[in-house]
Motif scaffolding. Structure first.
Motif, PDB file in Angstrom:
ATOM      1  N   ALA A 135       0.804  -1.217   0.000  1.00 40.38           N
ATOM      2  CA  ALA A 135       0.000   0.000   0.000  1.00 40.38           C
ATOM      3  C   ALA A 135       0.837   1.267   0.000  1.00 40.38           C
ATOM      4  O   ALA A 135       0.331   2.340  -0.338  1.00 40.38           O
ATOM      5  CB  ALA A 135      -0.922   0.013   1.223  1.00 40.38           C
ATOM      6  N   ARG A 160      -7.570  12.800  -2.935  1.00 40.30           N
ATOM      7  CA  ARG A 160      -7.632  12.388  -4.341  1.00 40.30           C
ATOM      8  C   ARG A 160      -6.269  12.527  -5.018  1.00 40.30           C
ATOM      9  O   ARG A 160      -5.836  11.648  -5.779  1.00 40.30           O
ATOM     10  CB  ARG A 160      -8.680  13.224  -5.088  1.00 40.30           C
ATOM     11  CG  ARG A 160     -10.121  12.929  -4.679  1.00 40.30           C
ATOM     12  CD  ARG A 160     -11.084  13.783  -5.484  1.00 40.30           C
ATOM     13  NE  ARG A 160     -12.464  13.622  -5.042  1.00 40.30           N
ATOM     14  CZ  ARG A 160     -13.281  12.652  -5.456  1.00 40.30           C
ATOM     15  NH1 ARG A 160     -12.847  11.758  -6.339  1.00 40.30           N
ATOM     16  NH2 ARG A 160     -14.521  12.586  -5.001  1.00 40.30           N
ATOM     17  N   VAL A 163      -3.958   9.727  -3.728  1.00 35.18           N
ATOM     18  CA  VAL A 163      -4.309   8.437  -4.333  1.00 35.18           C
ATOM     19  C   VAL A 163      -3.761   8.357  -5.752  1.00 35.18           C
ATOM     20  O   VAL A 163      -3.195   7.340  -6.163  1.00 35.18           O
ATOM     21  CB  VAL A 163      -5.833   8.211  -4.326  1.00 35.18           C
ATOM     22  CG1 VAL A 163      -6.200   7.000  -5.184  1.00 35.18           C
ATOM     23  CG2 VAL A 163      -6.339   8.021  -2.906  1.00 35.18           C
ATOM     24  N   ALA A 167      -1.089   5.623  -7.017  1.00 34.45           N
ATOM     25  CA  ALA A 167      -1.410   4.755  -8.164  1.00 34.45           C
ATOM     26  C   ALA A 167      -0.316   4.832  -9.215  1.00 34.45           C
ATOM     27  O   ALA A 167       0.105   3.808  -9.780  1.00 34.45           O
ATOM     28  CB  ALA A 167      -2.763   5.150  -8.754  1.00 34.45           C
ATOM     29  N   VAL A 174      -4.821   0.811  -1.660  1.00 34.39           N
ATOM     30  CA  VAL A 174      -4.765   2.087  -0.942  1.00 34.39           C
ATOM     31  C   VAL A 174      -5.264   1.855   0.478  1.00 34.39           C
ATOM     32  O   VAL A 174      -6.313   1.248   0.694  1.00 34.39           O
ATOM     33  CB  VAL A 174      -5.624   3.153  -1.641  1.00 34.39           C
ATOM     34  CG1 VAL A 174      -5.706   4.423  -0.788  1.00 34.39           C
ATOM     35  CG2 VAL A 174      -5.059   3.477  -3.016  1.00 34.39           C
ATOM     36  N   VAL A 202     -11.645   8.877  -1.408  1.00 36.26           N
ATOM     37  CA  VAL A 202     -10.578   7.885  -1.519  1.00 36.26           C
ATOM     38  C   VAL A 202     -11.042   6.697  -2.363  1.00 36.26           C
ATOM     39  O   VAL A 202     -10.345   6.244  -3.276  1.00 36.26           O
ATOM     40  CB  VAL A 202     -10.132   7.415  -0.118  1.00 36.26           C
ATOM     41  CG1 VAL A 202      -9.140   6.257  -0.234  1.00 36.26           C
ATOM     42  CG2 VAL A 202      -9.511   8.564   0.663  1.00 36.26           C
ATOM     43  N   SER A 205     -11.500   7.578  -6.113  1.00 38.80           N
ATOM     44  CA  SER A 205     -10.221   7.788  -6.796  1.00 38.80           C
ATOM     45  C   SER A 205      -9.472   6.474  -6.971  1.00 38.80           C
ATOM     46  O   SER A 205      -8.901   6.202  -8.034  1.00 38.80           O
ATOM     47  CB  SER A 205      -9.360   8.771  -6.003  1.00 38.80           C
ATOM     48  OG  SER A 205     -10.021  10.008  -5.850  1.00 38.80           O
ATOM     49  N   ALA A 206      -9.467   5.656  -5.929  1.00 30.47           N
ATOM     50  CA  ALA A 206      -8.757   4.387  -6.003  1.00 30.47           C
ATOM     51  C   ALA A 206      -9.417   3.450  -7.011  1.00 30.47           C
ATOM     52  O   ALA A 206      -8.745   2.837  -7.846  1.00 30.47           O
ATOM     53  CB  ALA A 206      -8.697   3.732  -4.626  1.00 30.47           C
ATOM     54  N   HIS A 207     -10.738   3.332  -6.938  1.00 28.15           N
ATOM     55  CA  HIS A 207     -11.434   2.432  -7.860  1.00 28.15           C
ATOM     56  C   HIS A 207     -11.272   2.891  -9.310  1.00 28.15           C
ATOM     57  O   HIS A 207     -11.174   2.055 -10.225  1.00 28.15           O
ATOM     58  CB  HIS A 207     -12.908   2.339  -7.477  1.00 28.15           C
ATOM     59  CG  HIS A 207     -13.142   1.516  -6.241  1.00 28.15           C
ATOM     60  ND1 HIS A 207     -14.403   1.249  -5.739  1.00 28.15           N
ATOM     61  CD2 HIS A 207     -12.281   0.893  -5.404  1.00 28.15           C
ATOM     62  CE1 HIS A 207     -14.301   0.503  -4.655  1.00 28.15           C
ATOM     63  NE2 HIS A 207     -13.024   0.276  -4.423  1.00 28.15           N
ATOM     64  N   LEU A 211      -7.746   0.195  -8.151  1.00 29.34           N
ATOM     65  CA  LEU A 211      -7.145  -0.226  -6.888  1.00 29.34           C
ATOM     66  C   LEU A 211      -8.208  -0.409  -5.810  1.00 29.34           C
ATOM     67  O   LEU A 211      -9.134   0.393  -5.699  1.00 29.34           O
ATOM     68  CB  LEU A 211      -6.130   0.812  -6.402  1.00 29.34           C
ATOM     69  CG  LEU A 211      -4.900   1.032  -7.282  1.00 29.34           C
ATOM     70  CD1 LEU A 211      -4.115   2.232  -6.775  1.00 29.34           C
ATOM     71  CD2 LEU A 211      -4.029  -0.221  -7.303  1.00 29.34           C
ATOM     72  N   VAL A 213      -9.457  -0.521  -1.721  1.00 26.99           N
ATOM     73  CA  VAL A 213      -9.214   0.326  -0.550  1.00 26.99           C
ATOM     74  C   VAL A 213      -9.391  -0.493   0.712  1.00 26.99           C
ATOM     75  O   VAL A 213     -10.415  -1.170   0.894  1.00 26.99           O
ATOM     76  CB  VAL A 213     -10.169   1.533  -0.524  1.00 26.99           C
ATOM     77  CG1 VAL A 213      -9.977   2.347   0.763  1.00 26.99           C
ATOM     78  CG2 VAL A 213      -9.956   2.412  -1.740  1.00 26.99           C
TER      79      VAL A 213
END
Length: 396
Positions: A135, A160, A163, A167, A174, A202, A205-207, A211, A213
Motif C-alpha cells: 500500500a 484524491r 491516491v 497509483a 490504498v 478515496v 479515486s482508487a477504484h 485499486l 481500498v
C-alpha cells in the motif's frame, strides 16, 4: 514434477483424505497440477513421502507492516531509521514470515515507497520472502495515526491527489485511516479521522485507478462510515470506545448483510502481554469477536505484524489457534480464515489460498494431522513458494 505425499490435505476450504491411504499434491514448476490419491507418475517425477503430515496452502496474511521492527515504539523506530534500515528490516521480517508458511502478505503501511521496492526485490527470489501486495504510506490526517509514514492529507482534494500519486507509483492497494489508532501518540482509536465524504473520495479515486481500498477502523463511527463509503476491506473492526468495547448489533448485522470482508487483526504471540489499553478491553473484545464470527459476517484473520512485541511477522499460525480456542470455530473454519478467506478478500483467490489444479504452488506442510490438532500449524516441516523449496523451517 515434484510430488508431496502426506496423510491428509487441507485444500483451503476442507480436509481431503484418500480412505486410509496417503494423499498426493503434485507440483509442476510453479503450479499445482493435481491433488488426490497416489497414481503412476512419469519416471522423472520426484515423490517425497512426508508421512504423518498435512499439506495446506501457503498462509495469507492480509495485514502486515514488513518494514516495522516489532518494538513498542514505532515512531521512535521510524525516526531513528533511514530507508536502507527499513528495507533491511523488511528483508529479515519477510524471511521470518516465509519460514512459518506465510507465502502472501498484504503490507498496509510503510514509509514512503520503501515497501514497493521491497516487494519488487522479493518477487525476484521466491526463497527471500512472501509475495507482497503493498500500500505504501497510509492516508491519514495531519498529525493523525501513522502520520510518520508520509501519507498526511488535510481534505478530500489532497486525498484524491495522493491516491493518484500512489497509483502512479505502482501500489497494489490504498490504505486509509478512518479512525485513530493505538501506536501513534495523540491518536485515539475510537475517534474518527475522516468522514464519509472524505472516505468516498478515496474510494472513488482508487477504484477509478483499478485499486482496492483497505480502511483502518476501530470505533463504530469509523467502521460505519467505511462501510457506507464502499471500501473493499475493513481492518480491525474492534468497536473500541474511550474505555471499552461497544455493543452495536445493528452495525454487526449491516456488516454481515453487506458482505464486506472484515480483517480481524487479533493474531498475537502467546505469553506476550498486550498494550495496557488492549489488556483492559480484552474480555469484551473476545466477546465482540465471537459475535462477529457468529453473525455470518465475512471475517478473515490477520496479524498487524510489526507494530509491537506481540506481533512478529510469523505469528499468523497462532491466530488460527486463537480462532479455535477463543472463537469456538472448527479447525477447517479457522485455517480457511488464514488461507482462502483472505485470498478471496484480496481478489487473488484464483491463484493462492487453495490447493487445486492451476493454483500457485505455495504449500505449507505441517507435522501431524491438522484436522485433529490446529496447533500442528506451529510445527512446519516444509514450505514451498512458487514451487521452490524454502530453507527448512523451525517449529514455533
Amino acid at each position: 514434477m515434484h510430488v508431496l505425499r502426506v496423510a491428509q490435505v487441507f485444500d483451503g476450504e476442507r480436509f481431503v483424505a484418500s480412505g486410509n491411504g496417503p494423499v498426493d499434491v503434485a507440483l509442476d514448476g510453479g503450479a499445482v497440477v493435481s491433488v488426490g490419491p497416489p497414481v503412476d507418475y512419469a519416471s522423472d517425477a520426484s515423490v517425497e513421502d512426508l508421512g504423518d503430515a498435512t499439506a495446506l496452502p501457503g498462509l495469507v496474511d492480509a495485514h502486515q507492516h514488513l518494514t516495522w521492527d516489532c518494538s513498542p515504539d514505532p515512531l521512535g523506530w521510524h525516526t531513528a531509521s533511514d530507508d536502507t534500515d527499513l528495507r533491511g528490516r523488511g528483508r529479515e521480517n519477510a524471511r521470518r514470515a516465509l519460514a512459518a508458511g506465510v507465502t502472501t502478505v498484504r503490507d498496509l503501511g510503510g514509509r514512503g515507497l520503501v515497501t514497493l521496492a521491497l516487494r519488487d526485490e522479493l518477487a525476484a527470489d521466491p526463497t527471500a520472502g512472501p509475495a507482497v501486495l503493498a500500500a505504501g504510506p497510509a492516508l491519514t490526517t495531519p498529525g493523525g495515526h501513522c502520520w510518520f509514514l508520509g501519507g498526511e492529507c488535510a481534505d478530500a482534494v489532497q486525498l484524491r491527489t495522493t491516491v493518484g500519486r500512489l497509483a502512479a507509483a505502482g501500489v497494489d492497494v490504498v490504505k486509509v485511516m478512518a479512525t485513530g489508532g493505538n501506536v501513534t501518540p495523540g491518536s485515539a482509536p475510537h475517534e474518527s479521522q475522516f468522514g464519509i465524504a472524505e472516505l468516498r473520495a478515496v474510494v472513488e479515486s482508487a477504484h477509478a485507478a483499478g485499486l482496492p481500498v483497505a480502511a483502518h477502523a476501530h470505533g463504530t463511527g469509523g467502521v460505519a462510515d467505511a462501510l457506507a463509503a464502499g471500501v473493499d476491506t475493513i481492518e480491525h473492526v474492534t468497536f473500541m470506545t474511550a474505555d471499552g468495547i461497544a455493543r452495536d448489533p445493528g452495525l454487526v448485522e449491516r456488516l454481515a448483510t453487506a458482505g464486506v470482508p472484515l480483517s480481524l487483526t487479533g493474531a498475537s504471540l502467546p505469553g506476550t502481554p498486550p498494550a495496557p489499553a488492549l489488556a483492559a478491553r480484552f474480555p469484551a473484545l473476545i466477546e465482540h469477536v465471537r459475535e462477529l464470527l457468529a453473525s455470518g459476517a465475512r471475517c478473515f484473520f490477520s496479524t498487524d505484524a510489526g507494530i509491537g512485541p506481540a506481533k512478529p511477522h510469523d505469528v499468523l499460525p497462532h491466530g488460527a489457534v486463537m480462532i479455535v480456542e477463543i472463537g469456538r470455530k472448527s479447525v477447517a473454519r479457522a485455517v480457511a480464515m488464514c488461507t482462502s478467506g483472505p485470498a478471496d478478500a484480496l481478489g487473488i483467490g484464483d491463484s493462492v489460498g487453495r490447493l487445486r489444479v492451476g493454483a500457485r504452488a505455495d504449500v505449507l506442510v505441517v507435522q501431524g494431522r491438522l484436522s485433529d490438532d490446529v496447533s500442528a500449524l506451529l510445527r512446519p516441516v516444509r514450505v514451498l513458494h512458487q514451487g521452490v523449496d524454502v530453507a527448512r523451517p523451525t517449529a514455533h
